[in-house]
Design an enzyme around this catalytic site. Structure first.
Site, mmCIF file in Angstrom:
data_model
loop_
_atom_site.group_PDB
_atom_site.id
_atom_site.type_symbol
_atom_site.label_atom_id
_atom_site.label_comp_id
_atom_site.label_asym_id
_atom_site.label_seq_id
_atom_site.Cartn_x
_atom_site.Cartn_y
_atom_site.Cartn_z
ATOM 1 N N CYS A 203 -4.234 -7.355 -14.340
ATOM 2 C CA CYS A 203 -3.967 -6.388 -13.413
ATOM 3 C C CYS A 203 -4.848 -5.810 -12.489
ATOM 4 C CB CYS A 203 -2.666 -5.501 -13.885
ATOM 5 S SG CYS A 203 -2.245 -4.144 -12.589
ATOM 6 N N CYS B 29 -5.163 -0.313 -15.282
ATOM 7 C CA CYS B 29 -5.755 -1.246 -16.164
ATOM 8 C C CYS B 29 -7.269 -1.812 -16.000
ATOM 9 C CB CYS B 29 -4.941 -2.467 -15.587
ATOM 10 S SG CYS B 29 -3.257 -2.284 -16.206
ATOM 11 N N ASP C 244 14.238 -2.047 -1.949
ATOM 12 C CA ASP C 244 13.824 -0.890 -2.403
ATOM 13 C C ASP C 244 14.161 -0.547 -3.565
ATOM 14 O OD1 ASP C 244 15.643 1.560 -2.088
ATOM 15 O OD2 ASP C 244 16.603 0.170 -1.103
ATOM 16 N N CYS D 16 -5.014 -3.054 -10.829
ATOM 17 C CA CYS D 16 -4.760 -1.257 -10.803
ATOM 18 C C CYS D 16 -5.801 -0.446 -11.472
ATOM 19 C CB CYS D 16 -3.189 -0.875 -11.026
ATOM 20 S SG CYS D 16 -2.933 -0.548 -12.922
ATOM 21 N N HIS E 229 0.424 1.717 -11.438
ATOM 22 C CA HIS E 229 0.355 0.146 -12.147
ATOM 23 C C HIS E 229 1.690 -0.520 -11.713
ATOM 24 C CE1 HIS E 229 0.440 -2.857 -15.234
ATOM 25 N NE2 HIS E 229 1.552 -2.313 -15.388
ATOM 26 N N ASP F 295 16.705 5.264 4.792
ATOM 27 C CA ASP F 295 18.090 5.318 4.359
ATOM 28 C C ASP F 295 18.900 6.366 5.182
ATOM 29 O OD1 ASP F 295 20.548 4.940 3.063
ATOM 30 O OD2 ASP F 295 19.359 5.239 0.965
#
Length: 378
Positions: A303, A308, A265, A305, A334, A91
């Site tokens: 999930c 989880c 983003d 991740c 997560h 940015d």
């Protein structure tokens, strides 16, 4: 040759594409985790990659103040500095400078501001922003723009947008063409159709490798954001990537993909991870809530991740209540995993031309709310 965009398929206005950069490819639609100061907060670089993210965002303003763009360049560029071998978008710093208000002074050539860190004086111009991003070795450089405030009257929005278009032309001249690197222009004009059209035409005349839609997700609400995209996105070249800056919640992303946006983003998944909020297929959860304290189930059994796969809601609730750093780390992972799962789902639905069905299922799941609490967890 600069970076390239390949359109692989479509479903209505939604696009499935691929961006090729000097540091790798990006499958679109894509979500970019925000690594403002050279790190995605509470995540290791390899952990970010494991969620499926292929590109991250860095920020000119923060990195120029600390540790300094010249220092990053001397140490091999931002990819090496932060150990992220994949593509990076930076940015331009415009949003951060404009948000300083009393610490900055705007003039036709750029912005002079005082650092919120130590009070030292700095200046950003279209040319210096481009140069800082070159020193950082960003694959995708963003034009330096004057970020229009909200709410705003049309004359003020017009002045801001036209200044940004002058700066875009100056930045384009300053940009050094290199294979696999590109410069994006930013369409401004708030929620005024005529101003958005004027801005898009000006940028197309200048010529950019991609086109961003700025000035949204600043308080206007989802309905107005979507209506602005409805008339802005069709103005943009079909053979270049389209990036909606600073968006957003999963529902915002899904709606914007449906309208032809390729890149996103937002700090939301990482910031929420540090404030006990979890994004799930069934909506958002507050892991501070007492209903989770005795719950042995994962946040989401589907999930993949680590939060989880390996930990219960009860444990995550404990970490958060105890202010343990691991709680922020696991919830951030997560949330980023969930966002990347949404993007994978969108890409697959566009490829199979089943996007409307996928969105209908997504919205049904979001409306369900969390699974019922266990009897002794309420």
């Amino acid at each position: 040759m600069s970076l390239s965009y390949q359109l692989l398929g479509s479903d209505g206005a939604a696009r499935r594409g691929r961006i090729t950069t000097a540091h790798g490819t990006i499958e679109t639609p894509a979500f970019m985790p925000v690594g403002t100061a050279g790190t995605v907060k509470a995540m290791l670089p390899q952990s970010v990659a494991e969620t499926g993210a292929q590109i991250v965002l860095g920020n000119t303003f923060h990195l120029m103040l600390r540790p300094g763009a010249e220092r990053v360049a001397a140490l091999g560029g931002l990819h090496k500095f932060m150990n992220w071998p994949g593509p990076i978008l930076t940015d331009s710093g415009g949003f951060q400078v404009m948000s300083l208000k009393e610490l900055r002074k705007l003039d036709p050539d750029g912005v002079t501001f005082r650092s919120p860190k130590d009070g030292s004086q700095h200046r950003l111009t279209p040319e210096s922003s481009i140069e800082i991003q070159r020193l950082l070795d960003a694959d995708i450089t963003m034009s330096f723009d004057e970020c229009t405030s909200w709410p705003v009257e049309e004359p003020e929005a017009a002045f801001s947008m036209r200044l940004s278009m002058k700066w875009a032309a100056r930045g384009r001249k300053a940009f050094t063409e290199r294979p696999g690197y590109g410069l994006f222009g930013i369409v401004q004009g708030s929620t005024f159709p005529a101003l958005r059209e004027e801005s898009a035409k000006a940028l197309i005349d200048i010529g950019f490798d991609g086109y961003a839609v700025g000035g949204l997700a600043v308080g206007e609400g989802q309905e107005l954001m979507f209506s602005t995209l409805n008339y802005t996105v069709p103005m943009l070249p079909a053979d270049r990537p389209r990036y909606l800056m600073g968006v957003g919640r999963p529902g915002d992303i899904v709606g914007a993909v449906k309208r032809g946006i390729d890149m996103f983003d937002c700090v939301m998944p990482t910031r929420s991870g540090r404030t006990a909020q979890a994004f799930t297929r069934r909506g958002e959860l507050n892991m501070r809530n007492a209903r989770h304290r005795d719950d042995p189930r994962p946040i989401d059994e589907h999930c993949a991740c680590p939060a989880c796969k390996h930990h219960s809601r009860a444990y995550l609730h404990h970490l958060i209540r105890a202010d343990e750093i691991l709680g922020a780390m696991l919830l951030t992972w997560h949330n980023l995993q969930y966002y990347q799962d949404v993007m994978r789902g969108l890409r697959g639905a566009i490829e199979s031309r089943t996007l409307d069905d996928w969105i209908a299922s997504f919205e049904r799941d979001q409306a369900l709310g969390d699974i019922p609490p266990i009897s002794n967890g309420a």
